[in-house]
Design a protein around this motif. Structure first.
Motif, PDB file in Angstrom:
ATOM      1  N   ARG A  97     -12.457  -3.562   8.025  1.00  0.00           N
ATOM      2  CA  ARG A  97     -11.155  -3.621   8.696  1.00  0.00           C
ATOM      3  C   ARG A  97     -10.113  -4.048   7.685  1.00  0.00           C
ATOM      4  NH1 ARG A  97      -8.878  -7.462  13.516  1.00  0.00           N
ATOM      5  NH2 ARG A  97      -7.802  -8.492  11.820  1.00  0.00           N
ATOM      6  N   GLY A  98      -9.024  -3.329   7.664  1.00  0.00           N
ATOM      7  CA  GLY A  98      -7.983  -3.660   6.697  1.00  0.00           C
ATOM      8  C   GLY A  98      -7.160  -2.447   6.375  1.00  0.00           C
ATOM      9  N   ALA A  99      -6.258  -2.586   5.466  1.00  0.00           N
ATOM     10  CA  ALA A  99      -5.243  -1.557   5.288  1.00  0.00           C
ATOM     11  C   ALA A  99      -5.466  -0.656   4.091  1.00  0.00           C
ATOM     12  CB  ALA A  99      -3.870  -2.212   5.183  1.00  0.00           C
ATOM     13  N   TYR A 151       0.852  -1.190   0.000  1.00  0.00           N
ATOM     14  CA  TYR A 151       0.000   0.000   0.000  1.00  0.00           C
ATOM     15  C   TYR A 151       0.889   1.242   0.000  1.00  0.00           C
ATOM     16  CZ  TYR A 151      -3.457  -3.315   1.847  1.00  0.00           C
ATOM     17  OH  TYR A 151      -4.277  -4.386   2.040  1.00  0.00           O
ATOM     18  N   GLY A 196      -7.661   2.011   1.459  1.00  0.00           N
ATOM     19  CA  GLY A 196      -8.787   2.926   1.328  1.00  0.00           C
ATOM     20  C   GLY A 196      -9.173   3.675   2.584  1.00  0.00           C
ATOM     21  N   TYR A 197      -8.216   3.909   3.483  1.00  0.00           N
ATOM     22  CA  TYR A 197      -8.516   4.715   4.653  1.00  0.00           C
ATOM     23  C   TYR A 197      -8.790   6.164   4.226  1.00  0.00           C
ATOM     24  CZ  TYR A 197      -6.679   1.440   8.231  1.00  0.00           C
ATOM     25  OH  TYR A 197      -6.460   0.387   9.079  1.00  0.00           O
ATOM     26  N   TYR A 212       0.560   5.402   0.822  1.00  0.00           N
ATOM     27  CA  TYR A 212      -0.168   6.570   1.296  1.00  0.00           C
ATOM     28  C   TYR A 212       0.805   7.750   1.262  1.00  0.00           C
ATOM     29  CZ  TYR A 212      -4.194   4.000   3.155  1.00  0.00           C
ATOM     30  OH  TYR A 212      -5.334   3.237   3.294  1.00  0.00           O
ATOM     31  N   TYR A 243     -10.692   4.343  13.259  1.00  0.00           N
ATOM     32  CA  TYR A 243      -9.381   4.217  13.897  1.00  0.00           C
ATOM     33  C   TYR A 243      -8.983   5.540  14.532  1.00  0.00           C
ATOM     34  CZ  TYR A 243      -9.510   0.759  10.121  1.00  0.00           C
ATOM     35  OH  TYR A 243      -9.902  -0.226   9.250  1.00  0.00           O
ATOM     36  N   LEU A 288      -1.045   3.510  15.882  1.00  0.00           N
ATOM     37  CA  LEU A 288      -2.442   3.187  16.135  1.00  0.00           C
ATOM     38  C   LEU A 288      -2.711   3.118  17.633  1.00  0.00           C
ATOM     39  CD1 LEU A 288      -5.182   2.330  14.867  1.00  0.00           C
ATOM     40  CD2 LEU A 288      -4.370  -0.037  15.024  1.00  0.00           C
ATOM     41  N   GLY A 292       6.196   8.599  12.241  1.00  0.00           N
ATOM     42  CA  GLY A 292       5.029   8.052  11.565  1.00  0.00           C
ATOM     43  C   GLY A 292       3.854   7.956  12.521  1.00  0.00           C
ATOM     44  N   LEU A 293       2.709   7.554  11.999  1.00  0.00           N
ATOM     45  CA  LEU A 293       1.512   7.431  12.815  1.00  0.00           C
ATOM     46  C   LEU A 293       1.525   6.112  13.589  1.00  0.00           C
ATOM     47  CD1 LEU A 293       0.736   9.325  10.286  1.00  0.00           C
ATOM     48  CD2 LEU A 293      -1.609   8.835  10.986  1.00  0.00           C
ATOM     49  N   SER A 326       0.961  -5.143   4.304  1.00  0.00           N
ATOM     50  CA  SER A 326       0.014  -5.692   5.260  1.00  0.00           C
ATOM     51  C   SER A 326      -0.924  -6.660   4.550  1.00  0.00           C
ATOM     52  CB  SER A 326      -0.805  -4.559   5.895  1.00  0.00           C
ATOM     53  OG  SER A 326      -1.712  -5.060   6.857  1.00  0.00           O
ATOM     54  N   ASP A 327      -1.438  -7.645   5.285  1.00  0.00           N
ATOM     55  CA  ASP A 327      -2.457  -8.476   4.654  1.00  0.00           C
ATOM     56  C   ASP A 327      -3.805  -7.760   4.744  1.00  0.00           C
ATOM     57  OD1 ASP A 327      -2.501 -10.818   7.403  1.00  0.00           O
ATOM     58  OD2 ASP A 327      -3.808  -9.108   7.068  1.00  0.00           O
ATOM     59  N   ALA A 328      -4.770  -8.300   4.047  1.00  0.00           N
ATOM     60  CA  ALA A 328      -6.018  -7.569   3.821  1.00  0.00           C
ATOM     61  C   ALA A 328      -6.772  -7.262   5.106  1.00  0.00           C
ATOM     62  CB  ALA A 328      -6.900  -8.358   2.866  1.00  0.00           C
ATOM     63  N   GLY A 329      -6.572  -8.064   6.158  1.00  0.00           N
ATOM     64  CA  GLY A 329      -7.369  -7.854   7.357  1.00  0.00           C
ATOM     65  C   GLY A 329      -6.704  -7.046   8.441  1.00  0.00           C
ATOM     66  N   ASN A 330      -5.469  -6.651   8.223  1.00  0.00           N
ATOM     67  CA  ASN A 330      -4.731  -5.976   9.287  1.00  0.00           C
ATOM     68  C   ASN A 330      -4.736  -4.472   9.143  1.00  0.00           C
ATOM     69  OD1 ASN A 330      -3.957  -7.995  11.057  1.00  0.00           O
ATOM     70  ND2 ASN A 330      -2.278  -8.629   9.744  1.00  0.00           N
ATOM     71  N   MET A 331      -4.297  -3.834  10.220  1.00  0.00           N
ATOM     72  CA  MET A 331      -4.314  -2.387  10.256  1.00  0.00           C
ATOM     73  C   MET A 331      -3.128  -1.807   9.498  1.00  0.00           C
ATOM     74  SD  MET A 331      -6.880  -2.121  12.126  1.00  0.00           S
ATOM     75  CE  MET A 331      -7.473  -3.779  11.809  1.00  0.00           C
ATOM     76  N   LEU A 332      -3.256  -0.504   9.207  1.00  0.00           N
ATOM     77  CA  LEU A 332      -2.126   0.232   8.672  1.00  0.00           C
ATOM     78  C   LEU A 332      -1.086   0.446   9.764  1.00  0.00           C
ATOM     79  CD1 LEU A 332      -3.578   3.185   6.582  1.00  0.00           C
ATOM     80  CD2 LEU A 332      -2.335   1.193   5.749  1.00  0.00           C
ATOM     81  N   THR A 333       0.158   0.129   9.452  1.00  0.00           N
ATOM     82  CA  THR A 333       1.277   0.424  10.352  1.00  0.00           C
ATOM     83  C   THR A 333       2.262   1.280   9.582  1.00  0.00           C
ATOM     84  OG1 THR A 333       0.999  -1.675  11.521  1.00  0.00           O
ATOM     85  CG2 THR A 333       3.104  -0.538  11.771  1.00  0.00           C
ATOM     86  N   PHE A 334       2.456   2.509  10.073  1.00  0.00           N
ATOM     87  CA  PHE A 334       3.282   3.476   9.361  1.00  0.00           C
ATOM     88  C   PHE A 334       4.720   3.428   9.851  1.00  0.00           C
ATOM     89  CE2 PHE A 334       0.243   6.073   7.010  1.00  0.00           C
ATOM     90  CZ  PHE A 334      -0.949   5.700   7.591  1.00  0.00           C
ATOM     91  N   GLY A 335       5.653   3.492   8.911  1.00  0.00           N
ATOM     92  CA  GLY A 335       7.064   3.689   9.244  1.00  0.00           C
ATOM     93  C   GLY A 335       7.415   5.152   9.045  1.00  0.00           C
ATOM     94  N   TYR A 380      -4.718   7.988   0.900  1.00  0.00           N
ATOM     95  CA  TYR A 380      -4.499   6.733   0.177  1.00  0.00           C
ATOM     96  C   TYR A 380      -4.133   7.039  -1.275  1.00  0.00           C
ATOM     97  CZ  TYR A 380      -5.856   2.600  -2.540  1.00  0.00           C
ATOM     98  OH  TYR A 380      -5.884   1.552  -3.424  1.00  0.00           O
ATOM     99  N   TYR A 388      -5.256   7.359  15.520  1.00  0.00           N
ATOM    100  CA  TYR A 388      -3.801   7.338  15.473  1.00  0.00           C
ATOM    101  C   TYR A 388      -3.262   8.590  16.169  1.00  0.00           C
ATOM    102  CZ  TYR A 388      -3.674   3.734  11.792  1.00  0.00           C
ATOM    103  OH  TYR A 388      -3.791   2.567  11.070  1.00  0.00           O
TER     104      TYR A 388
END
Lengths: 109, 113
Positions: free
Chosen positions: B97-99, A34, B101-102, A36, B33, B45, B42-43, A91-100, A46, B35
């Motif tokens: 829930r997912g990563a 993904y 299109g937020y 962003y 969500y 959660l 970075g952000l 990330s897989d489809a069910g997990n949250m966004l984790t930003f670096g 996005y 953040y």
């Protein structure tokens, strides 16, 4: 442990293509890539995502290598308004966004 | 315009004060969500709500509580603010829930003195 590695910063001339690389050598088969971006002080926006095929939308193109260990986000004709921090996220489809930390792209006139 | 609305945009609190950050979305999204973003970072959660009636902890939940009031609204409460909670807080929503299109709100800039 970071799932992605991105350069800290990059410059690009206005009107030229901006190519932002991302390494994700430990990506698993069900994980998507993904992208962003966050323009100064605003909430992230996005851009695009993909699994293994290259993807294109009105904002950008995403090129994923055949082994899926790296990808490149391409902004075909960068403008000053594309100056932002760009985040590559795996990330897989069910997990949250984790930003670096992302890549800070500066588009210069 | 459709999107995520956060209030307030700016807030200064004294240590120990409490407050609630409000978030509402009008896109009929199921998941929401919270953040936080510290300067130059970075952000991270704090909490999320996969669907109406459910909430779960994220990476940095300590010192916060949340309420999913209905499908549209998801609030974040600081019961006893600390200087370490000085940050920019972003609310986001997505269809599921997912990563991908937020949609993010414009943020709440909170300073705790």
């Amino acid at each position: 442990d970071a799932k992605t590695t991105q350069p800290t910063s990059m410059d690009c001339a206005e009107g030229r293509a901006a190519n932002l690389p991302c390494n994700h050598s430990t990506i698993s088969g069900n994980e998507y890539v993904y992208w962003y971006r966050q323009i100064h002080s605003q909430g992230p926006q996005y851009i695009i995502h993909g699994l293994k095929n290259n993807e294109t939308n009105e904002m950008a193109s995403l090129i994923i290598t055949e082994d899926r260990k790296s990808s490149t986000l391409i902004l075909p004709h960068a403008t000053l308004r594309d100056t932002a921090v760009y985040y590559c996220i795996v990330s897989d489809a069910g997990n949250m966004l984790t930003f670096g930390g992302g890549t800070r792209l500066m588009v210069k006139p | 315009n459709a999107g995520v609305t956060q209030t307030p945009k700016f807030q200064v609190l004294k240590t120990g004060q409490s407050m609630t950050l409000q978030c509402a979305q009008d896109m009929n999204h199921n998941s929401m969500y919270w953040y936080r973003q510290d300067p130059g970072m970075g952000l991270r959660l704090i909490y999320y709500s996969a669907s109406e009636g459910t909430t779960d902890k994220g990476e940095v939940p300590n010192g916060y509580n949340v309420s999913r009031l209905n499908k549209r609204e998801f609030s974040l409460r600081l019961e006893s603010a600390a200087p370490s909670q000085t940050s920019v807080y972003f609310c986001a929503s997505s269809e599921e829930r997912g990563a991908w299109g937020y949609t993010f709100g414009s943020g709440t800039r909170l300073t705790v003195v």
